[in-house]
Design an enzyme around this catalytic site. Structure first.
Site, PDB file in Angstrom:
ATOM      1  N   LYS A 100       0.688  -1.146   0.215  1.00 20.42           N
ATOM      2  CA  LYS A 100       0.177  -0.076  -0.009  1.00 20.42           C
ATOM      3  C   LYS A 100       0.792   1.065  -0.106  1.00 20.42           C
ATOM      4  CE  LYS A 100      -0.761   0.572   4.912  1.00 20.42           C
ATOM      5  NZ  LYS A 100       0.061   1.626   5.025  1.00 20.42           N
TER       6      LYS A 100
ATOM      7  N   GLU B  39      -4.017   4.641   5.592  1.00 15.96           N
ATOM      8  CA  GLU B  39      -4.791   4.163   6.995  1.00 15.96           C
ATOM      9  C   GLU B  39      -5.960   4.656   7.327  1.00 15.96           C
ATOM     10  OE1 GLU B  39      -3.250   1.509   8.115  1.00 15.96           O
ATOM     11  OE2 GLU B  39      -1.137   1.486   8.170  1.00 15.96           O
TER      12      GLU B  39
ATOM     13  N   GLN C 291      -7.955  -4.622   9.345  1.00 15.82           N
ATOM     14  CA  GLN C 291      -7.046  -4.134  10.180  1.00 15.82           C
ATOM     15  C   GLN C 291      -7.327  -3.008  10.881  1.00 15.82           C
ATOM     16  OE1 GLN C 291      -2.584  -4.569   9.061  1.00 15.82           O
ATOM     17  NE2 GLN C 291      -3.501  -4.725   6.893  1.00 15.82           N
TER      18      GLN C 291
END
Length: 737
Positions: free
Chosen positions: A34, A219, A249
């Site tokens: 990512k 994130e 996550q």
């Protein structure tokens, strides 16, 4: 000509990087690259002339991540990244407020309050407002203000729902006024003030909306509601948000993170397609298959399936220890084998759910002489609450210990300020005596003199009360009567600290047991000549000071699973996979608690590249008592074909119904407990600690604790599906299994 930095991208990565000007959600699985996608997307936008370096806004959750992105950008393009708007939410808001301080109603050189400064300001306000700080603890006031700001609410927007919030609203209002008068802001204020500035100032909002045509967010699953609203303002009607995240996550729900932002992004910004990065470049196939099987049990997820072009690799090793001490011994043994096989210690991690678990493994590593480093935290004996407790014990053991006295004379706070301490130190130097002797002489006057006299009385009372107690009981007494337990009960995140203080009692019990069989080291004074307390303090100091891993030195990595997010290792040990510990017992009663615990387990599993160990202990010392454990439900969610059970567990109390004891005094059991009756439940001796039972509503479980007699007898049962429950034996209708 295709830029060189696009080579090597897999098809989904390339699609994400080269998307046209549109908002997108990139669902990036663990180890799927990512960060590479984010930075390559930025480089591609600049290289193709769609935007200049100053027209990008990239938001990360840590300064470390921001620096890494800028370093990668510099490697891809011959540009100066200095001045680019890449940083954390708080860092970017601070930058914007500095540039527009007048519009924000702030002085040019406004200061940012840290947590302690903020708490001190709240205490001053409460004193001025004549608020009882015992009924309304200042730390709870601090949390109330921070939580309100993170919801985007000023005092006049908070709707009180109970007596506490009704009293807090005027404190919040006065706190805001005082901060404004002093020209200071706290961390939560940075985001809220910036959001309010953009919301009300149309010209400024349109200026930044026209400047930042591409907004990239790392994130994204960890954003809270106010952060999402801030992004909405900056994006306006025409800008593109490129959000990269992984709902599997999302492990910070307790900090306000909301995966609902992912669904809202798709709706609010008309996201046409979610791009899934599912190829993993980190782990072997068996590890990924286990992770996929585990997380598939969560209902609220967008869904993806990790895969790898690598081979299947080794099976996941499962070790069921009889106790947490045997669990730690197994880790030490395996770490030695790994090191002998050429694996560096720094490429091996030991993960645990709760900080307090580290004490047993730290002790085992210390004894084995294996260097280790606690990542993102402190070693057990270096933690603040442990050092405070040890300082009380040091002063009880030796009144001449000036360092211990200075650490605790005003902790918890008891009205002894810096000026009084300076006077005390001057008096001690002048007379050539210890600070304790100077405090006993007490030449001060007024409230300070009274507070010091109370402190002297407290220490002497604890010294007398603990003189004839076994060491674990003495330490438990000091933790309680010093005020440490009550102090940390008031902290928002004090539960971990209280667990560590409980673990200190366990450490003392183990030390006493080991000391009875240990021979004195050659060249060292005979420990038998030392008091039990003095010997334990010496032991604690040695464990805190020895085997310290120097910066850059090879050392085993110890950390909580939360701290491990974003990291990877050759081999990973996940400890404490027991019901009530992982998943944590607090999560079982919460709506989506178990799903977040499962996401946390998913994070733990996907940290391993080549080898993964899953460990559990049938008995574990927690909170001064022996717990009898059931295996974590997560074992049932992992395909048996992926597991290699490396031992045949020995029969324990939980399996045989026999009593089991640890060197912790019965005093720690509540009421008339099974610990005091040889493992028998006091009511009628039909039940035993560790006995497997069944309940009509809660199913199968194990008796882990008991108290009371006659009609008041009750047992605590750790149910496989229902977690820990207290049941009255008079009415429970338990059935032995």
């Amino acid at each position: 000509m295709t830029p060189a930095f696009l080579s090597g991208l897999n098809p989904p990565q390339l699609e994400a990087v080269t998307l046209p000007h549109q908002s997108a959600l990139i669902l990036a699985g663990a180890g799927s690259g990512k960060t590479r996608v984010l930075t390559t997307r930025m480089a591609w936008l600049i290289q193709t002339g769609q935007i200049g370096p100053m027209g990008l806004l990239a938001v990360t959750f840590t300064n470390k991540a921001a620096k890494e992105m800028l370093m990668r950008m510099s490697a891809m393009l011959p540009i100066n990244t200095r001045g680019m708007w890449v940083g954390t939410f708080h860092g970017l808001c601070n930058r914007l407020l500095r540039a527009h301080y007048r519009e924000a109603g702030l002085p040019q050189l406004f200061q940012i309050l840290d947590t302690q400064d903020q708490l001190a300001l709240i205490k001053r306000l409460m004193k001025r407002m004549c608020l009882d700080d015992e009924r309304y603890p200042p730390r709870q006031v601090q949390w109330f203000i921070a939580a309100s700001k993170e919801e985007g609410k000023r005092a006049n927007g908070v709707e009180p729902h109970d007596d506490f919030s009704r009293r807090m609203v005027p404190v919040y209002a006065e706190y805001d006024l005082q901060c404004q008068r002093e020209g200071v802001v706290d961390f939560a204020e940075l985001l809220l003030r910036c959001y309010e500035l953009l919301a009300r100032n149309t010209v400024l909002r349109e200026h930044y909306a026209s400047r930042f045509q591409h907004i990239l967010v790392d994130e994204f699953q960890d954003t809270n509601r106010l952060q999402y609203r801030w992004l909405q303002l900056l994006a306006g009607q025409h800008n593109a948000i490129f959000a990269v995240g992984d709902d599997d996550q999302s492990i910070y729900g307790w900090r306000g993170a909301s995966t609902a932002n992912m669904q809202d992004l798709q709706r609010d910004f008309h996201v046409q397609r979610v791009i899934k990065l599912e190829q993993n470049y980190r782990s072997h196939g068996n590890i990924l298959d286990a992770a996929n099987a585990l997380i598939s049990h969560n209902r609220k997820r967008l869904g993806k399936q990790l895969w790898t072009a690598d081979d299947k690799g080794e099976l996941l090793r499962v070790y069921e220890a009889s106790s947490d001490f045997e669990e730690a011994a197994y880790v030490v043994s395996e770490v030695r084998h790994l090191r002998n096989d050429g694996v560096s210690l720094s490429d091996v991690a030991v993960l645990y759910r709760a900080n307090a678990q580290s004490r047993v493994i730290e002790h085992a590593l210390f004894t084995a002489g294996i260097p280790y480093r606690v990542y993102g935290g402190l070693r057990f004996f270096e933690r603040q609450e442990i050092k405070h407790a040890l300082a009380y014990l040091r002063l009880i053991n030796n009144a001449e210990d000036d360092g211990a006295l200075l650490r605790i004379i005003n902790f918890p706070t008891r009205g002894i300020g810096n000026r009084s301490l300076e006077h005390l130190q001057l008096a001690a130097r002048t007379a050539g005596i210890s600070l304790w002797a100077a405090a006993c002489a007490n030449t001060l006057s007024g409230k300070a003199a009274s507070s010091i006299a109370s402190f002297i009385h407290l220490i002497e009372a604890m010294r007398d009360a603990t003189a004839d107690l076994p060491l674990p009981e003495a330490i438990a007494h000091v933790i309680s009567h010093s005020g440490l337990h009550a102090h940390y009960q008031q902290e928002k995140e004090g539960a971990d600290r209280l667990e560590n203080l409980d673990e200190l009692v366990n450490a003392a019990a183990v030390f006493v047991d080991e000391r009875s069989t240990r021979l004195p080291a050659e060249g060292m004074p005979d420990e038998e000549e030392m008091s039990e307390l003095a010997a334990f303090l010496s032991h604690a100091a040695l464990e805190a000071g020895e085997h310290q891993a120097l910066a850059g030195a090879d050392a085993l990595q110890l950390m909580t699973v939360h701290s491990a997010k974003g990291l990877e290792f050759h081999a990973v040990f996940v400890m404490g996979l027991e019901e009530g510990l992982f998943p944590h017992e607090n999560s079982i009663a919460e709506g989506d608690g178990v799903e977040e615990e499962r996401r946390l387990m998913y994070v733990a599993v996907t940290r391993a590249r080549r080898r993964l160990y899953l460990l559990l202990a049938q008995t574990r010392m927690l909170h001064g008592q022996t717990r009898y454990n059931l295996p974590s439900r997560f074992f049932q969610e992992l395909p048996e074909a992926l597991l290699q059970r490396v031992n045949v567990p020995r029969a324990t109390a939980a399996a045989s119904g026999a009593a089991y004891s640890q060197p912790v005094p019965p005093r720690y059991a509540r009421g008339a407990s099974a610990a005091a009756t040889g493992g028998l439940v006091a009511r009628d001796a039909l039940w035993r600690m560790g006995q497997a039972v069944s309940h009509a509503k809660f199913g199968a479980g194990v008796i882990v604790h008991a108290e009371g007699v006659g009609a008041d007898a009750r047992v605590q049962v750790n149910f496989k599906d229902g977690g820990l429950k207290w049941l009255m034996l008079e009415y429970a209708k338990l059935t032995a299994i």
